[in-house]
Scaffold this active site. Structure first.
Site, short mmCIF file in Angstrom:
data_model
loop_
_atom_site.label_atom_id
_atom_site.label_comp_id
_atom_site.label_asym_id
_atom_site.label_seq_id
_atom_site.Cartn_x
_atom_site.Cartn_y
_atom_site.Cartn_z
N GLU A 1 0.82 -1.21 0.00
CA GLU A 1 0.00 0.00 0.00
C GLU A 1 0.86 1.27 0.00
O GLU A 1 1.76 1.44 0.82
CB GLU A 1 -0.92 0.00 1.22
CG GLU A 1 -1.72 1.26 1.42
CD GLU A 1 -2.68 1.55 0.28
OE1 GLU A 1 -2.77 2.72 -0.12
OE2 GLU A 1 -3.34 0.60 -0.20
N THR B 1 -6.07 2.75 -5.25
CA THR B 1 -5.84 1.33 -4.98
C THR B 1 -6.69 0.45 -5.89
O THR B 1 -6.21 -0.55 -6.43
CB THR B 1 -6.14 1.00 -3.51
OG1 THR B 1 -5.20 1.69 -2.68
CG2 THR B 1 -6.04 -0.49 -3.25
N HIS C 1 -0.69 3.39 4.85
CA HIS C 1 -1.72 4.19 4.18
C HIS C 1 -1.82 5.55 4.86
O HIS C 1 -1.65 5.67 6.07
CB HIS C 1 -3.07 3.46 4.26
CG HIS C 1 -4.13 3.99 3.34
ND1 HIS C 1 -4.65 5.27 3.45
CD2 HIS C 1 -4.77 3.42 2.28
CE1 HIS C 1 -5.56 5.46 2.51
NE2 HIS C 1 -5.65 4.35 1.79
N ASP D 1 1.03 0.10 -5.19
CA ASP D 1 -0.21 0.39 -5.92
C ASP D 1 -0.26 1.82 -6.46
O ASP D 1 -0.79 2.07 -7.52
CB ASP D 1 -1.44 0.10 -5.06
CG ASP D 1 -1.48 0.91 -3.77
OD1 ASP D 1 -0.43 1.42 -3.33
OD2 ASP D 1 -2.58 1.03 -3.18
#
Length: 712
Positions: A270, A319, A436, A496
Site C-alpha cells: 500500500e 488502490t 496508508h 499500488d
C-alpha cells in the site's frame, strides 16, 4: 477629521445594508461570497500551476459567469420567499461543492467528478480519522455563512424584498452570465487553445473556466459514457482486437513457463513508492536507519525479477485502479473508480478467471477491511475470485487496527488459518493497508522507528509505517518458508500508487537530496515509480531490470512466466521480459514515461537529465508518435470498459462467469467441505501437513526485538 471619516464609514455601511435588503442586493451578496470562497480554494487548497499575470486574471474572473448564471434562476421565481429560498439553496450547493473539492484535493490532488460522487458510499467507510486529518482552520469560511445567512433572514436583519421583479430583468442577468462565460472561454482559449477539445487536465479546466463549469462538463461526459455502454455492439471489438494483436509482445523463450504450476501470491504494498527501496533515513542525531531492509534484500535477489522503472498508472480510483490494472491489463476510468462504477456490472478477463479455467487454480483475496470498501465484494465476483476474506473473517480490535482495517502483522498472521485450506495451485492476493495515509505512527510494541524531520507530519510518519510493512512482509515470508509453501510459489510484490502526493513533494525534496526551490514536475514524475518484484524461488535468472513499464504490463508478464499463452486474450499491456516490449508507459491523464522522453504536467522533458525538451522536439514525429500511442491505448481501454465489450468476446476460450455462483459467506466451511470431499486427493497445505494446522509456524516480533537481533 476622524469623526468625519467615521460618519462616512457608518453611512456607507448603512447604504450597503439597505442595498442587501433588496433582491438584487441579496443576489449580489451571494455572488460575492461564492467568488471569495472560490478564490480561497484556488489559492489556499488547489495547486493550479499559475504561470502568468494573464492566468491570474482569468482565475479571478472565472467564478462570476456560472455563479451569476445559476443564481439568476432564483430571480425568475415570482413569490418573494420562494425566490430567496431558491437563491440560497443554489448558493448552499455551490458552497458545499467548493468545500468538498477543497477537502478532496488535499488528499487526491484532484477534483471530484460525477462518478466519484455517485460512488461515494462505496469508499466512505473507515474514513473518519483520515477525513479529520484533512481539515484546516480556514475551512470555517467555506460553511459558516450557511448558518449565518438563514439566521439573519429569520431575524429580519436581512429583509426579504417583496417588490415584484420583471422577467426581463431576471433574463438580463441570465444573459449577462452567458456573455461573461463566452468572454471567459475566449480568454481561456487564447491562452490554452483547444482547451475543451483536448481536455488537457482537470486542473486546466478549473483554472480557466471554474469549478462549476468543470462539474457540469464532467456530468455531460459521464452521461455520454453511459450512453456508450447502452449502444455498444460486437462490432466495437474490431478496433480492440486489431490493437491487441499489433501490440502483442511475444515472451522470452528462455523464461516462458519457468514458474508453470506454481502457486501465485500477490502482496499489495500500500502507497509504497520506489524511492523507499535502499533508502536510509537519518534521525535527529544523524544516525542512518534502513527503512525496508527485507524488501531491499528481495529487490537485489537473483531469484527476483525486479524492475526499477515501473510506474503506477492509477487515477482517482487509486488502490482499486491498481487492482484493475494488475488483474486485467486494463486501465481504470478517467473519472472515478471502475470498481465502484462498473465492477459489479462488467465482464472481465482477469488473472483469477484465466488461471482457474486454464490451469485449475483456486483464487482468493485477503483484506482486513470492509468488503464493501471500493465495492470489492461485488467486483471480485466479476473478476472470478473464488473466495474473498474481508474484515468479517478477522479478529479486528481498536488495538490492532485503524480506519483502513487490520494492521499488517496481525493481518498476515490471521490469514494463515484460511490460506492453509486453499486447494493448490492457488492464486492469492494479500492487500496490506498499514502504510496508508495518514501514516499514523504506532504506540505499541511496533513503535520505535524514527520519524523524518520535515514540516509535514504526513511525510514524517511515512517511513515508519513503511518499515512496519517491511517487517510484516518478512514475517509472512518466514512463514511461507517454514510451512513449505515458499518453494512452490511465485511471490509478486507491487506498489499500488504514490504515498506522498505531488502537492507534498516539495516538503519531501530535502530528504531526497534536493531543495524545495529546485523541485519541478519532472521530479514529481520520477516519484511515480513503484516497486514491482516477481520472486521465483529456485531460479537465478532475475536481477534488476531497467525496462520501462507500468501496471498494465503486469498480467502478461506473469502469465508468460506461468506458461500461459496470452495470444487469445485482450490485454493492453506487454510482457516486460519480452525483447519486443516497447517501453512506453501511459499515464491515465495522457502523460507518459519512456527511456528518452517524459511528458508530465503538460511539459515534455528529456528523461535522462530532466531538462525541458525544445519546441522542435515537442513537435517532432517521434514525440507525436508517443502521444498517439498513449492516446490509442487509453482510448481502447475506455472502449472496453465503457462499452463492456468483453461480454461480446468469445475467442478467449473462457466460459462466461456467473457472479452469483460465488458466495463470500462461511468460506472456511466451504473450504473444509472441499477437503473432506477430496480426502487424500486434497492438495491444500493443511491436508499435505497431515491434517494439522500450520498456524503455530507463524512468528511475530516487536520492533525492539528486531533491533536487538541486528546488534552485533
Amino acid at each position: 477629521m476622524f469623526i468625519l471619516l467615521k460618519r462616512k464609514g457608518v453611512d456607507a455601511l448603512k447604504k450597503m445594508a439597505q442595498w442587501v435588503n433588496t433582491k438584487l442586493g441579496f443576489f449580489a451578496l451571494l455572488v460575492a461570497l461564492i467568488w471569495g470562497k472560490s478564490l480561497l480554494a484556488y489559492f489556499g487548497d488547489f495547486n493550479l500551476g499559475i504561470e502568468s499575470t494573464f492566468q491570474y486574471f482569468i482565475l479571478l474572473i472565472n467564478p462570476f459567469a456560472t455563479t451569476i448564471l445559476l443564481l439568476s434562476l432564483g430571480l425568475f421565481v415570482r413569490k418573494p420567499k420562494r425566490s430567496y429560498i431558491t437563491m440560497f439553496v443554489i448558493y448552499a450547493l455551490l458552497s458545499i461543492l467548493i468545500y468538498a473539492n477543497a477537502n478532496y484535493y488535499r488528499e487526491f490532488t484532484d477534483f471530484i467528478t460525477v462518478n466519484t460522487m455517485l460512488g461515494a458510499g462505496a469508499v466512505s467507510s473507515g474514513l473518519g480519522e483520515s477525513a479529520l486529518r484533512l481539515l484546516r482552520p480556514h475551512d470555517i469560511f467555506y460553511l459558516v455563512d450557511l448558518i449565518i445567512i438563514p439566521v439573519l433572514l429569520i431575524l429580519k436583519k436581512i429583509k426579504i424584498d417583496t417588490r415584484p421583479m420583471r422577467a426581463r430583468v431576471a433574463l438580463s442577468f441570465t444573459v449577462l452570465g452567458a456573455l461573461l462565460f463566452s468572454a471567459n472561454l475566449s480568454l481561456a482559449e487564447a491562452d490554452r487553445p483547444q482547451l475543451l477539445g483536448r481536455t488537457f487536465s482537470r486542473d486546466y479546466m478549473v483554472k480557466y473556466l471554474g469549478l462549476n463549469f468543470f462539474t457540469a462538463y464532467d456530468g455531460f461526459q459521464t452521461y455520454q459514457t453511459n450512453q456508450v455502454r447502452a449502444e455498444a455492439s460486437p462490432n466495437d471489438l474490431v478496433d480492440v482486437e486489431n490493437y491487441t494483436k499489433e501490440h502483442y509482445a511475444a515472451p522470452d523463450d528462455d523464461l516462458y513457463g519457468i514458474a508453470k504450476g506454481k502457486n501465485v501470491i500477490y502482496i499489495h504494498l500500500e502507497s509504497f513508492q520506489q524511492f523507499l527501496i535502499d533508502y536510509k533515513l537519518k534521525d535527529e542525531n544523524g544516525q542512518e536507519h534502513v527503512v525496508t531492509p527485507f524488501l531491499n534484500s528481495l529487490f537485489h535477489d537473483n531469484q527476483t525479477f525486479s524492475f526499477d522503472n515501473f510506474f503506477h498508472q492509477v487515477s482517482a480510483g487509486k488502490t482499486s485502479d491498481a487492482e484493475t490494472l494488475m488483474e486485467n491489463s486494463l486501465f481504470g476510468l478517467n473519472q472515478g473508480s471502475l470498481f465502484v462504477q462498473l465492477g459489479g456490472k462488467n465482464s472481465f478477463q482477469s488473472a483469477a478467471n484465466i488461471l482457474n479455467q486454464t490451469n485449475g487454480y483456486t483464487s482468493a483475496v485477503f483484506h482486513g477491511n470492509a468488503g464493501t470498501f471500493w465495492n470489492r465484494n461485488e467486483t471480485y465476483k466479476n473478476f472470478g475470485f473464488n473466495y474473498f476474506f474481508d474484515s468479517s473473517y478477522y479478529d479486528v480490535t481498536p488495538e490492532n487496527s485503524f480506519q483502513y482495517g487490520l494492521h499488517d502483522k496481525p493481518f498476515f498472521n490471521q490469514s494463515v488459518q484460511y490460506l492453509e485450506h486453499l486447494q493448490q495451485p492457488f492464486y492469492t492476493k494479500f492487500v496490506a493497508v498499514s502504510n496508508h495515509y495518514p501514516y499514523s505512527t504506532f504506540e505499541n510494541d511496533d513503535a520505535g522507528f524514527p520519524l523524518a524531520q520535515t514540516d509535514d507530519e504526513t511525510i514524517n510518519g511515512y517511513f515508519a509505517t513503511a518499515n512496519y510493512l517491511d517487517t510484516a512482509v518478512k514475517e509472512f515470508f518466514d512463514y511461507l518458508k517454514a510451512s513449505g509453501l515458499y518453494d512452490n510459489s511465485v511471490i509478486v510484490l507491487y506498489g499500488d500508487h504514490y504515498g506522498i502526493s505531488d502537492s507534498r513533494n516539495h516538503s519531501l525534496a530535502s530528504l531526497l537530496g534536493q531543495t524545495e526551490a529546485s523541485w519541478d514536475d519532472f521530479d514529481n514524475a520520477t516519484l511515480q515509480r513503484v516497486p514491482y518484484m516477481i520472486h521465483v524461488p529456485g531460479q537465478d535468472n532475475g536481477g534488476i531490470n531497467h525496462t520501462y513499464g507500468g501496471q498494465v504490463d503486469a498480467l502478461p508478464t506473469l502469465l508468460h512466466l506461468l506458461g500461459v499463452d496470452t495470444t487469445n486474450y485482450l490485454q493492453l499491456g506487454q510482457d516486460m521480459l519480452s525483447p519486443e516490449h516497447d517501453q512506453v508507459v501511459a499515464l491515465r491523464d495522457k502523460g507518459f514515461m519512456s527511456p528518452k522522453y517524459t511528458y508530465y504536467g503538460g511539459t515534455l522533458y528529456r528523461t535522462q537529465d530532466g531538462s525541458i525538451a525544445s519546441e522542435d522536439e515537442a513537435n517532432s514525429p517521434e514525440v507525436t508518435a508517443l502521444h498517439e500511442a498513449v492516446e490509442k491505448q487509453l482510448t481502447i481501454s475506455d472502449q472496453i470498459n465503457n462499452g463492456d465489450l468483453f461480454r461480446f468476446y468469445t475467442d478467449s476460450g473462457l466460459e462466461p462467469l456467473v457472479p452469483s455462483d460465488f458466495n463470500y459467506q462461511d468460506e472456511l466451511d466451504q473450504l473444509l467441505k472441499i477437503e473432506n470431499e477430496k480426502g487424500t486427493a486434497s492438495t491444500s497445505l493443511y491436508s499435505k501437513n497431515g491434517n494439522k494446522t500450520t498456524e503455530d509456524l507463524y512468528s511475530t516480533k516487536s520492533y525492539q526485538e528486531y533491533q536487538t537481533e541486528q546488534q552485533p
